[in-house]
Scaffold this motif. Structure first.
Motif, mmCIF file in Angstrom:
data_model
loop_
_atom_site.group_PDB
_atom_site.id
_atom_site.type_symbol
_atom_site.label_atom_id
_atom_site.label_comp_id
_atom_site.label_asym_id
_atom_site.label_seq_id
_atom_site.Cartn_x
_atom_site.Cartn_y
_atom_site.Cartn_z
ATOM 1 N N LEU A 25 0.708 -1.280 0.093
ATOM 2 C CA LEU A 25 -0.006 0.195 -0.060
ATOM 3 C C LEU A 25 0.918 1.289 0.004
ATOM 4 C CD1 LEU A 25 -2.834 -1.113 2.603
ATOM 5 C CD2 LEU A 25 -3.134 -0.955 -0.073
ATOM 6 N N LEU A 26 2.028 1.308 0.983
ATOM 7 C CA LEU A 26 2.697 2.307 0.763
ATOM 8 C C LEU A 26 3.358 2.558 -0.685
ATOM 9 C CD1 LEU A 26 4.601 1.779 4.242
ATOM 10 C CD2 LEU A 26 2.635 3.702 3.447
ATOM 11 N N TRP A 27 3.837 1.534 -1.059
ATOM 12 C CA TRP A 27 4.433 1.416 -2.374
ATOM 13 C C TRP A 27 3.692 2.258 -3.491
ATOM 14 C CZ3 TRP A 27 9.336 0.490 -4.002
ATOM 15 C CH2 TRP A 27 9.569 0.584 -5.484
ATOM 16 N N ARG A 28 2.350 2.054 -3.228
ATOM 17 C CA ARG A 28 1.254 2.404 -4.505
ATOM 18 C C ARG A 28 0.839 3.873 -4.026
ATOM 19 N NH1 ARG A 28 -1.831 -0.960 -7.279
ATOM 20 N NH2 ARG A 28 -2.542 0.912 -8.241
ATOM 21 N N ALA A 29 0.891 4.255 -2.909
ATOM 22 C CA ALA A 29 0.552 5.294 -2.252
ATOM 23 C C ALA A 29 1.518 6.799 -2.248
ATOM 24 C CB ALA A 29 -0.186 5.664 -1.101
ATOM 25 N N VAL A 30 2.790 6.241 -2.126
ATOM 26 C CA VAL A 30 3.854 7.166 -1.666
ATOM 27 C C VAL A 30 5.051 7.210 -2.875
ATOM 28 C CG1 VAL A 30 5.901 7.704 0.009
ATOM 29 C CG2 VAL A 30 3.602 6.660 0.753
ATOM 30 N N ASP A 31 5.477 8.483 -2.956
ATOM 31 C CA ASP A 31 6.772 8.929 -3.671
ATOM 32 C C ASP A 31 8.060 8.200 -2.956
ATOM 33 O OD1 ASP A 31 8.770 9.522 -5.382
ATOM 34 O OD2 ASP A 31 7.913 11.786 -5.660
ATOM 35 N N TRP A 32 8.345 7.270 -3.355
ATOM 36 C CA TRP A 32 9.411 6.410 -2.546
ATOM 37 C C TRP A 32 10.983 7.206 -2.795
ATOM 38 C CZ3 TRP A 32 9.822 2.376 1.000
ATOM 39 C CH2 TRP A 32 8.460 1.773 1.117
ATOM 40 N N ARG A 33 10.892 7.801 -4.041
ATOM 41 C CA ARG A 33 12.098 8.615 -4.559
ATOM 42 C C ARG A 33 12.250 9.877 -3.813
ATOM 43 N NH1 ARG A 33 12.680 8.104 -11.207
ATOM 44 N NH2 ARG A 33 12.858 6.068 -11.275
ATOM 45 N N ALA A 34 11.001 10.518 -3.389
ATOM 46 C CA ALA A 34 11.221 11.726 -2.497
ATOM 47 C C ALA A 34 11.463 11.607 -1.185
ATOM 48 C CB ALA A 34 9.688 12.535 -2.640
ATOM 49 N N ALA A 35 10.944 10.223 -0.581
ATOM 50 C CA ALA A 35 11.459 9.964 0.463
ATOM 51 C C ALA A 35 12.584 9.510 0.773
ATOM 52 C CB ALA A 35 10.378 8.613 1.053
ATOM 53 N N LEU A 36 13.235 8.823 -0.048
ATOM 54 C CA LEU A 36 14.500 8.478 -0.141
ATOM 55 C C LEU A 36 15.624 9.756 -0.202
ATOM 56 C CD1 LEU A 36 16.933 6.211 -0.204
ATOM 57 C CD2 LEU A 36 16.571 5.880 -2.648
ATOM 58 N N GLY A 37 15.181 10.592 -0.970
ATOM 59 C CA GLY A 37 16.073 11.852 -1.113
ATOM 60 C C GLY A 37 16.147 12.647 0.064
ATOM 61 N N LEU A 39 15.844 11.021 3.102
ATOM 62 C CA LEU A 39 16.799 10.301 4.163
ATOM 63 C C LEU A 39 18.199 10.811 3.818
ATOM 64 C CD1 LEU A 39 14.838 7.204 4.422
ATOM 65 C CD2 LEU A 39 14.959 8.862 6.172
ATOM 66 N N GLN A 40 18.590 10.597 2.455
ATOM 67 C CA GLN A 40 19.776 11.015 1.992
ATOM 68 C C GLN A 40 20.330 12.417 2.425
ATOM 69 O OE1 GLN A 40 19.584 10.180 -1.953
ATOM 70 N NE2 GLN A 40 20.156 7.994 -1.802
ATOM 71 N N SER A 41 19.468 13.181 2.523
ATOM 72 C CA SER A 41 19.885 14.812 2.720
ATOM 73 C C SER A 41 19.722 15.110 4.194
ATOM 74 C CB SER A 41 18.978 15.694 2.043
ATOM 75 O OG SER A 41 17.619 15.625 2.388
ATOM 76 N N ALA A 42 19.539 14.070 5.189
ATOM 77 C CA ALA A 42 19.381 14.344 6.575
ATOM 78 C C ALA A 42 20.483 15.065 7.274
ATOM 79 C CB ALA A 42 18.951 12.827 7.530
ATOM 80 N N ASP A 43 20.041 15.963 8.266
ATOM 81 C CA ASP A 43 21.220 16.592 9.009
ATOM 82 C C ASP A 43 21.543 15.757 10.227
ATOM 83 O OD1 ASP A 43 22.718 18.384 10.825
ATOM 84 O OD2 ASP A 43 21.367 20.076 10.300
ATOM 85 N N PRO A 44 22.790 15.202 10.176
ATOM 86 C CA PRO A 44 23.127 14.349 11.287
ATOM 87 C C PRO A 44 22.997 14.962 12.773
ATOM 88 C CG PRO A 44 25.012 15.061 10.033
ATOM 89 C CD PRO A 44 23.917 15.595 9.357
#
Length: 311
Positions: A25-37, A39-44
């Protein structure tokens, strides 16, 4: 010997199926690329702050368990309480259901007062924590009636939350006022009242439970700040408890999937996107995983540590 209604393999299959459905359901409803982006830009720096908040939460939870156990005749030194709590978190993070580590904690604490009392100490401590989380949620709901919190409460959410808060109040009052009964359930209720609700211990239980809830809320907010997703503090008081309560259901490993599903649905209520809700929830889960490292170190340093409290 009675046979279990549901064998373990069937329960595990149901958990796997539920998790698979949520991921689909999450795969169908969410933009995973945006979410991954995100996470990759997280401020440590904010992630470190979240880890510190969750570490404080673990310490306070261990102290709450120690307090609850002491009321039931089990004396646990502070270092042992911290060690056992960290070890239980390692197990809970590794196995489905999220309760195996707690059961192990009860078994290892049984020497002084027996398995029933040690099991009650663990269960009562977890219940006190959930009561604190629900109390914060109820406060957030009432606050939203008088102060703009930045969260839009839809009717489909207000009704079940209000009913849950009312049920909590009724249950607590019922436990407080019920006369002792000779039955097993009655004795357990009496033990809960003595360990959690008694006048001389209730302020400590409330303080520890509220502080652990606030630490979880702060950690979630810090993860949001790390990803550039700002959640208004007054809204977080209501939003985060709803997300964390979803983790209580024993349908996944350490709440993974359930927490993300709840965050994806609820984050749009504060003006964020579903992808942002998913990313913040994943970041929270990963940071929490990092905070159980002390438990792994303790296991490595003392692999054959004896059961504590034996006289």
């Amino acid at each position: 010997m009675t046979r279990r209604v549901f064998p373990n393999w069937l329960l595990r299959a149901v958990q796997a199926l539920v998790l698979a459905v949520i991921v689909w359901l999450l795969w169908r409803a969410v933009d995973w690329r945006a979410a991954l982006g995100l996470l990759q830009s997280a401020d440590p720096r904010w992630l470190v702050a979240a880890a510190l908040a969750l570490t404080v939460q673990t310490v306070l939870s261990a102290l709450r368990w120690r307090l609850t156990a002491a009321r039931l005749g089990i004396v646990i030194p502070v270092p042992e309480a911290l060690r056992e709590y960290y070890l239980s978190q390692v197990v809970n993070q590794s196995l489905p259901g999220g309760v195996v580590g707690d059961a192990s904690r009860a078994v290892r604490a049984r020497a002084q007062a027996g398995l029933i009392a040690s099991g009650q100490a663990v269960v009562f401590e977890r219940l006190a924590g959930q009561m604190g989380l629900l109390a914060v949620l109820a406060f957030g709901l009432v606050l939203a009636l008088f102060v703009p919190t930045g969260m839009t409460w839809p009717l489909w959410l207000i009704v079940p939350v209000a009913l849950g808060a009312a049920t909590l109040v009724i249950v607590v009052l019922g436990l407080w006022m019920q006369a002792p009964a000779p039955t097993g359930l009655g004795q357990s209720i009496q033990s809960f009242r003595h360990a959690v609700l008694a006048r001389e211990v209730l302020p400590q239980q409330m303080s520890l439970s509220f502080c652990t809830a606030l630490c979880n809320i702060a950690a979630f907010g810090f993860c949001g700040m790390a990803l550039g997703v700002a959640v208004p503090p007054l809204a977080a008081i209501s939003l985060v408890p709803l997300i964390l309560i979803a983790m209580v259901l024993p349908l996944s490993i350490s709440g993974w999937g359930l927490r993300e599903g709840a965050a994806t649905v609820l984050f749009p209520l504060v003006g964020a996107s579903m992808s942002e809700g998913l990313a913040v929830s994943v970041a929270f889960g990963l940071v929490f995983l990092s905070t159980v490292v002390p438990g792994l170190l303790l296991t490595w340093m003392r692999p054959n540590a004896p059961v504590f409290g034996r006289r």
